[in-house]
Design a protein around this motif. Structure first.
Motif, mmCIF file in Angstrom:
data_model
loop_
_atom_site.group_PDB
_atom_site.id
_atom_site.type_symbol
_atom_site.label_atom_id
_atom_site.label_comp_id
_atom_site.label_asym_id
_atom_site.label_seq_id
_atom_site.Cartn_x
_atom_site.Cartn_y
_atom_site.Cartn_z
ATOM 1 N N LEU A 1 16.306 35.200 43.708
ATOM 2 C CA LEU A 1 18.307 34.865 42.976
ATOM 3 C C LEU A 1 18.644 34.323 44.180
ATOM 4 O O LEU A 1 18.415 34.743 45.012
ATOM 5 N N TYR A 2 19.407 33.371 43.669
ATOM 6 C CA TYR A 2 20.625 32.500 44.582
ATOM 7 C C TYR A 2 21.909 32.297 44.216
ATOM 8 O O TYR A 2 23.188 32.294 45.248
ATOM 9 N N ARG A 3 22.402 32.706 43.115
ATOM 10 C CA ARG A 3 23.774 32.577 42.681
ATOM 11 C C ARG A 3 23.629 33.424 41.753
ATOM 12 O O ARG A 3 23.111 32.885 40.882
ATOM 13 N N ILE A 4 24.840 33.903 41.500
ATOM 14 C CA ILE A 4 25.503 34.566 39.505
ATOM 15 C C ILE A 4 26.794 33.848 39.789
ATOM 16 O O ILE A 4 27.967 34.518 40.471
ATOM 17 N N HIS A 5 26.652 33.255 38.563
ATOM 18 C CA HIS A 5 27.787 32.363 38.022
ATOM 19 C C HIS A 5 28.812 32.914 37.251
ATOM 20 O O HIS A 5 28.083 34.160 37.112
ATOM 21 N N ASN A 6 30.196 32.812 36.779
ATOM 22 C CA ASN A 6 30.807 33.384 36.519
ATOM 23 C C ASN A 6 30.663 34.555 36.915
ATOM 24 O O ASN A 6 31.343 36.087 35.791
ATOM 25 N N LEU A 7 31.769 35.117 38.049
ATOM 26 C CA LEU A 7 31.564 36.435 38.463
ATOM 27 C C LEU A 7 31.956 36.826 38.000
ATOM 28 O O LEU A 7 32.152 38.873 37.508
ATOM 29 N N GLU A 8 33.529 36.517 37.682
ATOM 30 C CA GLU A 8 34.916 37.356 36.806
ATOM 31 C C GLU A 8 34.237 37.388 35.598
ATOM 32 O O GLU A 8 35.231 38.260 35.144
ATOM 33 N N LYS A 9 33.380 36.947 34.999
ATOM 34 C CA LYS A 9 33.166 37.706 33.310
ATOM 35 C C LYS A 9 31.824 38.897 33.436
ATOM 36 O O LYS A 9 31.580 38.922 32.520
ATOM 37 N N GLN A 10 31.228 39.050 34.102
ATOM 38 C CA GLN A 10 30.530 39.766 34.872
ATOM 39 C C GLN A 10 30.839 41.191 34.797
ATOM 40 O O GLN A 10 31.714 41.464 35.374
ATOM 41 N N ASP A 11 30.038 42.412 34.216
ATOM 42 C CA ASP A 11 30.532 44.275 34.129
ATOM 43 C C ASP A 11 30.242 44.802 35.562
ATOM 44 O O ASP A 11 29.331 45.325 35.462
ATOM 45 N N TRP A 12 31.564 44.429 36.790
ATOM 46 C CA TRP A 12 31.043 45.292 37.575
ATOM 47 C C TRP A 12 33.138 45.822 38.045
ATOM 48 O O TRP A 12 33.808 45.142 37.448
ATOM 49 N N ALA A 13 32.746 46.859 38.099
ATOM 50 C CA ALA A 13 34.154 47.774 38.541
ATOM 51 C C ALA A 13 34.765 46.867 39.513
ATOM 52 O O ALA A 13 36.020 47.358 39.416
ATOM 53 N N GLU A 14 34.507 45.916 40.206
ATOM 54 C CA GLU A 14 35.043 45.336 41.434
ATOM 55 C C GLU A 14 35.613 44.366 41.366
ATOM 56 O O GLU A 14 36.593 43.440 41.832
ATOM 57 N N ARG A 15 35.631 43.700 39.940
ATOM 58 C CA ARG A 15 35.735 42.219 39.058
ATOM 59 C C ARG A 15 37.590 41.799 39.555
ATOM 60 O O ARG A 15 37.968 41.253 39.587
ATOM 61 N N GLU A 16 38.171 43.134 39.553
ATOM 62 C CA GLU A 16 39.629 42.849 39.559
ATOM 63 C C GLU A 16 39.715 42.899 40.426
ATOM 64 O O GLU A 16 41.092 42.305 41.231
ATOM 65 N N LEU A 17 39.739 43.003 41.802
ATOM 66 C CA LEU A 17 39.174 42.495 42.778
ATOM 67 C C LEU A 17 39.308 40.813 43.273
ATOM 68 O O LEU A 17 40.425 40.298 44.237
ATOM 69 N N LEU A 18 39.045 39.962 42.196
ATOM 70 C CA LEU A 18 38.765 39.045 42.745
ATOM 71 C C LEU A 18 40.065 38.131 42.314
ATOM 72 O O LEU A 18 40.265 36.528 42.256
ATOM 73 N N PHE A 19 41.291 38.755 41.783
ATOM 74 C CA PHE A 19 42.326 37.877 40.973
ATOM 75 C C PHE A 19 43.330 39.185 41.780
ATOM 76 O O PHE A 19 44.893 38.734 41.700
ATOM 77 N N ARG A 20 43.036 39.116 43.770
ATOM 78 C CA ARG A 20 44.123 40.515 43.953
ATOM 79 C C ARG A 20 45.043 38.038 44.704
ATOM 80 O O ARG A 20 44.789 37.611 45.201
ATOM 81 N N PRO A 21 46.518 38.643 44.552
ATOM 82 C CA PRO A 21 47.101 37.702 44.767
ATOM 83 C C PRO A 21 47.449 37.307 46.541
ATOM 84 O O PRO A 21 47.512 35.725 47.245
ATOM 85 N N GLU A 22 46.384 37.834 47.292
ATOM 86 C CA GLU A 22 46.296 37.622 48.613
ATOM 87 C C GLU A 22 45.898 36.039 48.481
ATOM 88 O O GLU A 22 45.333 35.072 49.378
ATOM 89 N N LEU A 23 44.173 35.612 47.967
ATOM 90 C CA LEU A 23 43.843 34.620 47.127
ATOM 91 C C LEU A 23 44.098 33.595 47.523
ATOM 92 O O LEU A 23 44.122 32.741 48.200
ATOM 93 N N ALA A 24 45.003 33.704 45.782
ATOM 94 C CA ALA A 24 45.802 33.436 45.521
ATOM 95 C C ALA A 24 46.960 32.382 46.889
ATOM 96 O O ALA A 24 47.187 31.093 46.699
ATOM 97 N N GLU A 25 47.652 32.849 47.459
ATOM 98 C CA GLU A 25 49.019 32.811 48.704
ATOM 99 C C GLU A 25 48.160 31.856 49.334
ATOM 100 O O GLU A 25 48.639 30.966 49.859
ATOM 101 N N LEU A 26 46.916 32.525 49.709
ATOM 102 C CA LEU A 26 45.890 32.033 51.054
ATOM 103 C C LEU A 26 45.821 30.555 50.742
ATOM 104 O O LEU A 26 45.336 29.281 51.311
ATOM 105 N N ALA A 27 45.065 29.978 49.405
ATOM 106 C CA ALA A 27 44.649 28.916 48.902
ATOM 107 C C ALA A 27 45.769 27.928 49.275
ATOM 108 O O ALA A 27 46.103 26.877 48.803
#
Length: 450
Positions: free
Chosen positions: A294-320
């Motif tokens: 296994l080398y990649r899990i695509h569409n990570l935001e669509k997977q069923d996992w409890a930590e998914r909401e952390l992908l949308f933390r505002p710090e990341l968008a602010e940095l980008a």
């Protein structure tokens, strides 16, 4: 507004400190004290944008009558917030903006010595020209500027003599009484302090400016002129990103947040490696007589996992947003992984070549320590600036190929146009990275190939 109306309005706003021209006609004469605008506004704006080429949201301290404000505003795609301490100056500046049709400028009355800068929001850079020596605590103003921006263009005076210096808050200062001929060109305090040269640089460093570049300096026995560009740690990283196409921005999240993301990644991986989960989002390749890798899990935001909401933390968008100089939204999510001892290298490539440089970037949140020994990211500096149709293997072989080592929690930022790849992982250490692409929502992005 016709010429007669401009002339009438300008007359009502007399006396002018700098005066102004419109379409080659002088409508208001300024003071005969040439020091008030020692640098032509167009030249200052040009130097400012050379220092901060990606700046779009700009804070100007001490707008006076708007000469520099207007010059800054003529750069397409920018928005300027100008602060001015005197109502009569602000009215003249507003008139100058109105006559010239500058709609990307906001002007506010503010005393920068008492203002809570945090209420202003974030800026790409600050212009502070002819103001620092008009305040009582110049070191405090520099700290305020560093708190809300990644860089400062500072044009100021410092005291060139050791005579009459006192020590205040650890800085050598000269007490000066504000006695400029034009009241509207003075500071708001009667008694102010000028720093000497060493204290000016110490104040910049203490404010958080880690890179300080002198653009101009004129020394004398007492009144000295200097123009410097200061960049915070983030500002220095933005400069490197724009020049090289990649930079390790360091940690963004606290350790406990990274631990949660790592635990979530381990759970997602185990669904494939231990429980045989199959999905089009789980990218893998076969190995003869062994389990698939296994080398990649695509569409990570669509997977069923409890930590998914952390992908949308505002710090990341602010940095980008700070790196690309515009608002951004996340446009792709993936977990990229290299299993110990078995993972192959990633072929050298560009993520995209159909967008302009510095407009789309990837943030890679490192969940493990990475170096050349376990296949860390490598890139060719400056390759993001090359044409769309370059030969990637040729650029790779021409190099230099620069590894980007990272620690747990670091965030690597790279331009999607960067020529990059990575080696295999022969070590016994995992390399797991969450990669999120960010782009300006106004940009139409074609779908990424599988």
């Amino acid at each position: 507004m016709d010429r007669r109306e401009i002339q009438r309005r300008a007359k009502e706003l007399e006396p002018w400190v700098n005066g102004f021209e419109f379409e080659g006609i002088r409508y208001a004469e300024g003071s005969d004290h040439g020091y008030l605008l020692s640098q032509d506004p167009a030249d200052r704006a040009r130097a400012f944008y050379e220092a901060f080429p990606g700046a779009t949201r700009i804070l100007e301290l001490g707008a006076l009558e708007g000469a520099d404000t207007l010059a800054l505003a003529r750069q397409p795609g920018t928005s300027i917030l100008g602060l001015e301490g005197r109502e009569e100056n602000l009215r003249r500046a507003e008139f100058v903006m109105e006559v010239n049709g500058a709609t990307n400028v906001e002007l506010r009355i503010a005393d920068v010595e008492t203002l809570d800068f945090a209420t202003l929001g974030r800026f790409d850079a600050v212009l502070c020209a002819g103001l620092l020596y008009h305040v009582r605590e110049p070191w405090a103003l520099l700290k305020d500027a560093a708190r809300v921006s990644a860089g400062i263009y500072l044009s100021t005076h410092y005291w060139g003599s050791s005579d009459g210096l006192e020590t205040l808050d650890g800085y050598s200062v000269k007490h000066v009484r504000e006695e400029h001929p034009e009241p509207q060109a003075r500071g708001l305090s009667v008694d102010v302090r000028w720093l000497d040269r060493a204290s000016l640089f110490a104040a910049l460093e203490n404010a958080g400016f880690v890179e300080i570049e002198v653009l101009h300096e004129r020394k004398s026995a007492e009144v000295c002129d200097i123009v410097v560009v200061g960049r915070t740690r983030l500002g220095a990283q933005i400069r490197r990103f724009r020049e090289d196409g990649f930079v390790n921005a360091g940690p963004v999240f606290a350790d406990d947040t990274i631990a949660r993301l790592k635990a979530g990644a381990i759970d997602l991986i185990s669904r494939f490696t231990e429980h045989g989960h199959v999905s089009d989002d789980y990218w893998n390749y076969d190995v003869e007589n062994e389990a698939p890798v296994l080398y990649r899990i695509h569409n990570l935001e669509k997977q069923d996992w409890a930590e998914r909401e952390l992908l949308f933390r505002p710090e990341l968008a602010e940095l980008a947003a700070a790196f690309v100089g515009s608002p951004v939204v996340p446009t792709a999510f993936a977990l990229v992984l290299k299993e110990p001892k078995r993972a192959a290298g990633v072929p050298w490539h560009r993520d995209r070549a159909n967008v302009a440089p510095h407009t789309v970037c990837n943030l890679s949140i490192c969940l493990d320590t990475a170096g050349p020994e376990n296949g860390c990211l490598e890139g060719v500096p400056g390759s993001h600036l090359l044409p769309d149709d370059i030969d990637v293997p040729e650029i790779r072989d021409g190099g230099p190929r620069v590894p980007v080592p990272s620690k747990v929690g670091d965030v690597i930022v790279h331009d999607v146009r960067l020529v990059h790849g990575s080696g295999p992982n022969p070590s016994d250490q995992w390399r797991r990275t969450i990669v999120i692409e960010f782009a300006n929502p106004a940009i139409a992005l074609p779908s990424l190939p599988s």
